[in-house]
Design a protein around this motif. Structure first.
Motif, PDB file in Angstrom:
ATOM      1  N   PRO A 250       0.831  -1.208   0.000  1.00 28.96           N
ATOM      2  CA  PRO A 250       0.000   0.000   0.000  1.00 28.96           C
ATOM      3  C   PRO A 250       0.862   1.253   0.000  1.00 28.96           C
ATOM      4  O   PRO A 250       1.995   1.262   0.489  1.00 28.96           O
ATOM      5  N   VAL A 251       0.281   2.323  -0.527  1.00 29.13           N
ATOM      6  CA  VAL A 251       0.995   3.605  -0.606  1.00 29.13           C
ATOM      7  C   VAL A 251       0.169   4.684   0.096  1.00 29.13           C
ATOM      8  O   VAL A 251      -0.994   4.489   0.439  1.00 29.13           O
ATOM      9  N   ASN A 252       0.805   5.844   0.282  1.00 29.53           N
ATOM     10  CA  ASN A 252       0.149   6.997   0.921  1.00 29.53           C
ATOM     11  C   ASN A 252      -0.457   6.628   2.277  1.00 29.53           C
ATOM     12  O   ASN A 252      -1.584   7.008   2.596  1.00 29.53           O
ATOM     13  N   VAL A 253       0.298   5.883   3.041  1.00 29.10           N
ATOM     14  CA  VAL A 253      -0.172   5.493   4.369  1.00 29.10           C
ATOM     15  C   VAL A 253      -0.101   6.718   5.283  1.00 29.10           C
ATOM     16  O   VAL A 253       0.963   7.329   5.447  1.00 29.10           O
ATOM     17  N   THR A 254      -1.226   7.084   5.868  1.00 27.05           N
ATOM     18  CA  THR A 254      -1.293   8.268   6.733  1.00 27.05           C
ATOM     19  C   THR A 254      -2.097   7.936   7.994  1.00 27.05           C
ATOM     20  O   THR A 254      -2.854   6.968   8.028  1.00 27.05           O
ATOM     21  N   ILE A 255      -1.923   8.779   8.997  1.00 30.48           N
ATOM     22  CA  ILE A 255      -2.656   8.627  10.254  1.00 30.48           C
ATOM     23  C   ILE A 255      -3.543   9.843  10.452  1.00 30.48           C
ATOM     24  O   ILE A 255      -3.137  10.974  10.175  1.00 30.48           O
ATOM     25  N   LYS A 256      -4.787   9.612  10.886  1.00 30.60           N
ATOM     26  CA  LYS A 256      -5.748  10.695  11.077  1.00 30.60           C
ATOM     27  C   LYS A 256      -6.462  10.510  12.410  1.00 30.60           C
ATOM     28  O   LYS A 256      -6.451   9.427  12.993  1.00 30.60           O
ATOM     29  N   ALA A 257      -7.122  11.588  12.828  1.00 34.24           N
ATOM     30  CA  ALA A 257      -7.955  11.552  14.051  1.00 34.24           C
ATOM     31  C   ALA A 257      -7.201  10.938  15.216  1.00 34.24           C
ATOM     32  O   ALA A 257      -7.697  10.046  15.913  1.00 34.24           O
ATOM     33  N   VAL A 258      -5.982  11.426  15.431  1.00 39.75           N
ATOM     34  CA  VAL A 258      -5.166  10.887  16.521  1.00 39.75           C
ATOM     35  C   VAL A 258      -5.667  11.433  17.853  1.00 39.75           C
ATOM     36  O   VAL A 258      -5.736  12.644  18.060  1.00 39.75           O
ATOM     37  N   LYS A 259      -6.021  10.529  18.765  1.00 37.89           N
ATOM     38  CA  LYS A 259      -6.448  10.879  20.110  1.00 37.89           C
ATOM     39  C   LYS A 259      -5.573  10.145  21.122  1.00 37.89           C
ATOM     40  O   LYS A 259      -4.663   9.400  20.746  1.00 37.89           O
ATOM     41  N   ALA A 260      -5.854  10.362  22.387  1.00 35.47           N
ATOM     42  CA  ALA A 260      -5.019   9.759  23.421  1.00 35.47           C
ATOM     43  C   ALA A 260      -5.074   8.233  23.380  1.00 35.47           C
ATOM     44  O   ALA A 260      -4.080   7.568  23.662  1.00 35.47           O
ATOM     45  N   ASN A 261      -6.238   7.685  23.009  1.00 37.72           N
ATOM     46  CA  ASN A 261      -6.407   6.223  23.053  1.00 37.72           C
ATOM     47  C   ASN A 261      -6.824   5.608  21.725  1.00 37.72           C
ATOM     48  O   ASN A 261      -7.165   4.425  21.682  1.00 37.72           O
ATOM     49  N   SER A 262      -6.827   6.376  20.658  1.00 36.67           N
ATOM     50  CA  SER A 262      -7.253   5.820  19.369  1.00 36.67           C
ATOM     51  C   SER A 262      -6.691   6.655  18.224  1.00 36.67           C
ATOM     52  O   SER A 262      -6.253   7.797  18.413  1.00 36.67           O
ATOM     53  N   ALA A 263      -6.754   6.089  17.034  1.00 36.88           N
ATOM     54  CA  ALA A 263      -6.313   6.769  15.814  1.00 36.88           C
ATOM     55  C   ALA A 263      -6.891   6.014  14.624  1.00 36.88           C
ATOM     56  O   ALA A 263      -7.404   4.900  14.765  1.00 36.88           O
ATOM     57  N   VAL A 264      -6.804   6.607  13.445  1.00 33.84           N
ATOM     58  CA  VAL A 264      -7.290   5.976  12.222  1.00 33.84           C
ATOM     59  C   VAL A 264      -6.177   6.010  11.190  1.00 33.84           C
ATOM     60  O   VAL A 264      -5.628   7.073  10.898  1.00 33.84           O
ATOM     61  N   VAL A 265      -5.826   4.830  10.655  1.00 37.33           N
ATOM     62  CA  VAL A 265      -4.812   4.744   9.613  1.00 37.33           C
ATOM     63  C   VAL A 265      -5.505   4.558   8.265  1.00 37.33           C
ATOM     64  O   VAL A 265      -6.468   3.802   8.138  1.00 37.33           O
ATOM     65  N   THR A 266      -5.039   5.275   7.245  1.00 39.94           N
ATOM     66  CA  THR A 266      -5.604   5.191   5.896  1.00 39.94           C
ATOM     67  C   THR A 266      -4.480   4.913   4.897  1.00 39.94           C
ATOM     68  O   THR A 266      -3.307   5.199   5.175  1.00 39.94           O
ATOM     69  N   TRP A 267      -4.845   4.394   3.733  1.00 44.62           N
ATOM     70  CA  TRP A 267      -3.848   4.075   2.717  1.00 44.62           C
ATOM     71  C   TRP A 267      -4.521   3.986   1.354  1.00 44.62           C
ATOM     72  O   TRP A 267      -5.747   4.011   1.238  1.00 44.62           O
ATOM     73  N   ASP A 268      -3.702   3.884   0.317  1.00 50.60           N
ATOM     74  CA  ASP A 268      -4.176   3.685  -1.055  1.00 50.60           C
ATOM     75  C   ASP A 268      -3.561   2.412  -1.611  1.00 50.60           C
ATOM     76  O   ASP A 268      -2.493   1.968  -1.162  1.00 50.60           O
ATOM     77  N   ILE A 269      -4.248   1.826  -2.605  1.00 51.52           N
ATOM     78  CA  ILE A 269      -3.779   0.603  -3.255  1.00 51.52           C
ATOM     79  C   ILE A 269      -3.367   0.939  -4.686  1.00 51.52           C
ATOM     80  O   ILE A 269      -4.113   1.621  -5.401  1.00 51.52           O
ATOM     81  N   PRO A 270      -2.190   0.496  -5.144  1.00 48.64           N
ATOM     82  CA  PRO A 270      -1.806   0.721  -6.537  1.00 48.64           C
ATOM     83  C   PRO A 270      -2.854   0.151  -7.488  1.00 48.64           C
ATOM     84  O   PRO A 270      -3.427  -0.910  -7.251  1.00 48.64           O
ATOM     85  N   GLU A 271      -3.096   0.879  -8.545  1.00 43.51           N
ATOM     86  CA  GLU A 271      -4.149   0.499  -9.494  1.00 43.51           C
ATOM     87  C   GLU A 271      -3.836  -0.850 -10.143  1.00 43.51           C
ATOM     88  O   GLU A 271      -2.704  -1.120 -10.544  1.00 43.51           O
ATOM     89  N   GLY A 272      -4.849  -1.703 -10.209  1.00 44.28           N
ATOM     90  CA  GLY A 272      -4.704  -2.994 -10.869  1.00 44.28           C
ATOM     91  C   GLY A 272      -4.395  -4.154  -9.945  1.00 44.28           C
ATOM     92  O   GLY A 272      -4.464  -5.318 -10.365  1.00 44.28           O
ATOM     93  N   ASP A 273      -4.066  -3.873  -8.689  1.00 44.66           N
ATOM     94  CA  ASP A 273      -3.766  -4.969  -7.754  1.00 44.66           C
ATOM     95  C   ASP A 273      -5.060  -5.667  -7.323  1.00 44.66           C
ATOM     96  O   ASP A 273      -6.017  -5.002  -6.908  1.00 44.66           O
ATOM     97  N   PRO A 274      -5.109  -7.017  -7.416  1.00 44.90           N
ATOM     98  CA  PRO A 274      -6.321  -7.771  -7.031  1.00 44.90           C
ATOM     99  C   PRO A 274      -6.428  -7.930  -5.514  1.00 44.90           C
ATOM    100  O   PRO A 274      -6.244  -9.024  -4.972  1.00 44.90           O
TER     101      PRO A 274
END
Length: 204
Positions: A25-49
């Protein structure tokens, strides 16, 4: 959708079958970081099954790993929970296909804030939204007042114009009546007006 959670305590790491044709995966980022939780997001290269993902979560300088895996999904984000405040974490993401898993993504490092900082940030956001709502209400009230005042002024101007037209229409009639009364009062033969003349007695 199948979801599997596995907590691994190992000094050797986690071993999995890797699919050579699958890109990480590419463009791995972290969002909504709090003291006890967070959300990780990413993108998939086009064409990967891709049919799912796997996330490896690790505390910095600690050998303990948390492994999160989900298949039969096209989601590109995952919530991380039970985090500790003021702690550094390292996260890797992998894509899953029918033939195996991709290599690990580039490591993503982030740090959780204090619980007090999270609450302060939340309170600040709530105050800001409150202020925005109050400002909107004030602007709406001011606009209503302006519209009412303009309508009142328009009514006053219309009434003034109407009265002015009535006065102007009656002015010629008043002038005629005044001229007529003046003419009648200046006539000597008028029984009720003019100067009274006393006839002089003839001298004997």
């Amino acid at each position: 959708m199948e979801r599997f959670f596995l907590l691994v305590l190992s000094c050797l790491g986690v071993s999995r079958v890797s699919a050579d044709s699958l890109s990480p995966p590419v463009n791995v980022t972290i969002k909504a970081v709090k003291a006890n939780s967070a959300v990780v997001t990413w993108d998939i290269p086009e064409g990967d099954p891709v049919i799912g993902f796997a996330i490896t979560q690790q505390k910095k300088d600690v050998r303990m790993l948390r492994f999160i895996q989900e298949v039969n999904t096209t989601t590109r984000s995952c919530a991380l929970w039970d985090l500790e405040e003021e702690t550094d974490y390292i996260v890797h993401v992998q894509s899953i296909s029918m033939s195996g898993t991709s290599p690990l993504s580039e490591p993503l490092r982030f740090r959780t804030p204090k619980e007090a900082e999270t609450q302060a940030s939340k309170s600040k956001d709530e105050v800001t939204m409150e202020e925005v709502g109050q400002t909107t209400q004030l602007r709406a009230g001011e606009l209503i007042i302006i519209v009412v005042v303009l309508i009142m002024w328009a009514g006053v101007i219309a009434l003034f114009c109407r009265q002015y037209d009535i006065i102007k229409d009656n002015e010629p009639n008043n002038n005629k009546d005044k001229a007529k009364n003046s003419s009648e009062c200046s006539t000597p033969e008028h029984p009720t007006g003019g100067l009274l003349r006393i006839p002089q007695q003839q001298q004997q």
